[in-house]
Design an enzyme around this catalytic site. Structure first.
Site, PDB file in Angstrom:
ATOM      1  N   ASP A  90      49.009  39.892  44.065  1.00 34.41           N
ATOM      2  CA  ASP A  90      47.941  40.883  44.059  1.00 34.41           C
ATOM      3  C   ASP A  90      48.478  42.297  43.816  1.00 34.41           C
ATOM      4  OD1 ASP A  90      45.264  41.662  44.252  1.00 34.41           O
ATOM      5  OD2 ASP A  90      44.912  40.474  46.052  1.00 34.41           O
ATOM      6  N   ASP A 132      37.473  41.882  41.022  1.00 28.08           N
ATOM      7  CA  ASP A 132      37.123  40.609  41.645  1.00 28.08           C
ATOM      8  C   ASP A 132      35.723  40.152  41.264  1.00 28.08           C
ATOM      9  OD1 ASP A 132      39.536  40.776  42.900  1.00 28.08           O
ATOM     10  OD2 ASP A 132      38.743  41.205  44.895  1.00 28.08           O
TER      11      ASP A 132
END
Length: 665
Positions: free
Chosen positions: A164, A219
């Site tokens: 991430d 996202d």
């Protein structure tokens, strides 16, 4: 090193023309040479379904691995069982190593990986290219610990790393992600490397030689609007994808409950024709049969996993009607016909347009109905609202052994293209069905039937039986549809069925119509008035509060520039709310802007549309801009839409308010 990587990744191979379809190859930079992800990775990730809830634990992960085998997911091609954030303790041990949470994983990560491996599957883990992960609890990230963490993961048997982008301390993205690439390679263990960089630094320009896939957007969430916006961003990047290096539009939301099954089929179809990683993001322990049927559709999966490794190309997008084509190994073409609009539509292309050679006839395999028909070259379907028809098209072969491709559409008069199909209680509406034969051969003894909900009266006013359905021709039937006076507002299906020979072939289609009552006379608040539909980028549209991004009722008081408003609509871009003024209203007013509750950069535009025409527009509003007063003349409009766009930069921090929104009727 980072400069060299950037320069290498900017070289793009020349486009190649193939049978009329221009295909663009991957960038000239050498792909990551770890032998993995020769087709897009398939598996499971727990985040969308569980986040960091107590349900995320060792028992769940083992249960998912069991279900992969027993439910047919493994047989369908799903391979990786991946853990997301919250698997570790908040602090490293005295030796600087990551420590699995002993409550969630009492037997440790290696034991879980061994269990997954024993099922013939592979195991994945999560970390961040920063000092901490993305969870607010702040679990340790990998920045500065790349070699140590990679060695530890390899010793546990990790096969996949999702890396991430949070708390990265401003360190150059190429530098951070390349450091972990090298650390993984040094372990000697094949570990698929998935960069979750959100597209912030355009990883498609440099990550080909760094990772096996890279996120292209922020996202996803379980809304149609967000899925649609991600598709539109990712479809443009096909030239950068190929075996071993893939554009990643984020995990699948199929089965999480925020979209309809029709929308989930579109989600799965679009991700597959874009050659995207297919990572299940729902709790398959609770999956419905419809969810499992979508996730295990081997015909659609075969398009995603095609060894040629080309991402689909959007050939056209006219008024929200998309045609996407993907060349397949062996010369076939996959074709997706996607209808982003809220009303059904017929979408068409041709075999020549998708790059197939000229032939007398073509085989048309419907990848959702699993029916095979023949066509003279037209590839067409009547596609429901938010739906996708998907085909595999083959030139020549024994096309003549299949029935002709026939489809029937049902049309109500609409105030503008793309408007929802509306009927009012206690009224009778004339509807037309049109049956089209796209085949080389005629259809025989065609019969069309139209049925409505219980209590509705549906009568044909012209012939429903057609002895011959001529090749390349249309035949039509008129219908009278009466809606009972006591029908409550809502959505109702009208089912169209066509039967014809040879083989007593069938074509089925549902037209969803909305029953609506006009808005109340006088000046009323749109935060209280009933709407026809409401699409939103995060969570539901909120009445008289801001948008909370997650579930209904989680918003806060609407606040713009320090002023609090008791009434209005709270949305998160992209958002569309549709009302039914029925020609009786005259004006809409609101105070609009980005809600004070978000402080990060954001930008939106507010638009008001009346019967397909934009009648008011704020222009771009950025974080820190003052609220604007918006007024629109909507005199005589049958339909009203309040639209908020994301300003062209994604929808992060785009909490947007229609404060004190009112309509006069």
């Amino acid at each position: 090193m980072s400069v060299r990587l950037r320069l290498a990744a900017l070289g793009v191979a020349a486009a190649t023309a193939a049978a009329g379809l221009a295909l663009v190859t991957a960038p000239a930079a050498v792909a990551l040479d770890n032998g993995l992800a020769r087709t897009p990775q398939m598996g499971f990730n727990n985040w969308n379904a569980t986040h960091c809830s107590g349900d995320f634990n060792e028992t769940m992960v083992k249960g998912i691995a069991d279900l992969f085998v027993s439910s047919g997911l493994k047989a369908a091609g799903y391979q990786y069982v991946n853990l997301d954030d919250c698997w570790a303790l908040p602090a490293r041990d005295a030796g600087g190593n990551l420590v699995p949470d002993p409550v969630r994983f009492p037997d440790g990560i290696k034991a879980v990986a061994d269990y997954v491996h024993a099922k013939g599957l592979k195991f994945g883990l999560y970390s961040s290219a920063g000092t901490k992960t993305c969870n607010t609890a702040g679990f340790p990230g990998g920045l500065g610990h790349e070699k140590q963490d990679a060695a530890l993961w390899a010793s546990w048997g990790v096969d996949y790393l999702k890396y991430d982008n949070c708390n990265n301390q401003g360190v150059d993205a190429v530098q951070r992600y390349t450091a972990m690439r090298d650390a993984l390679a040094a372990t000697g263990r094949p570990i698929l490397y998935s960069l979750c960089e959100w597209g912030q630094n355009q990883p498609w320009n440099w990550a080909t030689s760094v990772g096996n896939s890279w996120r292209t957007t922020g996202d996803i969430n379980d809304t149609y609007a967000k899925m649609l916006s991600i598709f539109k961003a990712n479809i443009k990047l096909g030239q950068y994808a190929g075996p071993g290096h893939w554009n990643d539009p984020d995990m699948l939301e199929v089965g999480n409950g925020g979209m309809t099954d029709t929308e989930y089929r579109s989600h799965f179809s679009l991700w597959s024709i874009m050659a995207s990683p297919l990572l299940i993001g729902s709790d398959i322990r609770k999956a419905t049969p419809a969810t499992m049927a979508i996730l295990t559709n081997k015909d659609v999966i075969a398009v995603d996993q095609d060894p040629l490794g080309v991402q689909g190309t959007e050939l056209s997008n006219a008024n929200g009607l998309h045609v996407i084509s993907k060349p397949l190994a062996g010369g076939d073409r996959a074709v997706a016909l996607f209808n982003e609009n809220g009303t059904p539509a017929t979408i068409s292309t041709t075999a020549a347009a998708v790059g197939l050679p000229k032939a007398l006839g073509y085989q048309l395999n419907d990848l959702w109905s699993h029916k095979t028909t023949e066509t003279a070259g037209k590839i067409s379907a009547t596609v429901p609202a938010h739906g996708t028809a998907m085909f595999r098209v083959h030139a020549g072969g024994a096309w003549w052994s299949n029935p002709p491709a026939v489809h029937t559409s049902a049309d109500l008069p609409l105030p503008y293209p793309g408007a929802p199909a509306l009927v009012q209680p206690g009224t009778t509406t004339t509807l037309t069905t049109t049956t089209t034969n796209d085949g080389v051969l005629p259809g025989l003894l065609g019969e069309v039937k139209l049925t409505g909900p219980a209590g509705w009266t549906v009568k044909a006013t012209s012939p429903t039986f057609h002895p011959v359905l001529p090749a390349g021709r249309d035949v039509s039937t008129k219908w009278s549809v009466s809606t009972p006076a006591d029908t409550p507002p809502g959505s109702y299906p009208l089912h169209v069925s066509t039967t014809y020979y040879p083989g007593k072939s069938t074509s089925d289609y549902d037209l969803t119509v909305s029953v609506a009552a006009p808005l109340t006379a006088g000046t009323t608040g749109l935060g209280d008035d009933p709407w026809l539909s409401a699409d939103n980028g995060y969570g539901p549209v909120e009445r008289n509060t801001s948008n909370g991004e997650s579930k209904a009722g989680d918003g806060h008081p609407i606040t713009l520039g320090g002023v609090t408003y008791a009434k209005g609509l709270g949305v998160n871009a992209p958002s569309t709310i549709t009302y039914y003024p029925a020609g009786h209203c005259s004006a809409v007013t609101a105070t609009v802007g980005l809600d004070d509750e978000k402080t990060g950069a954001g930008s939106v535009t507010f638009e008001i549309w009346a019967d397909g025409n934009k009648v008011a527009d704020t222009g771009l509003i950025k974080r820190g801009d003052p609220a604007q007063s918006l007024h629109a003349d909507v005199t005589g409009a049958g339909l009203l839409r309040l639209i908020v766009t994301d300003g062209g930069d994604g929808n992060t921090n785009d909490h947007a308010d229609w404060a004190n929104a009112q309509i006069t009727c």
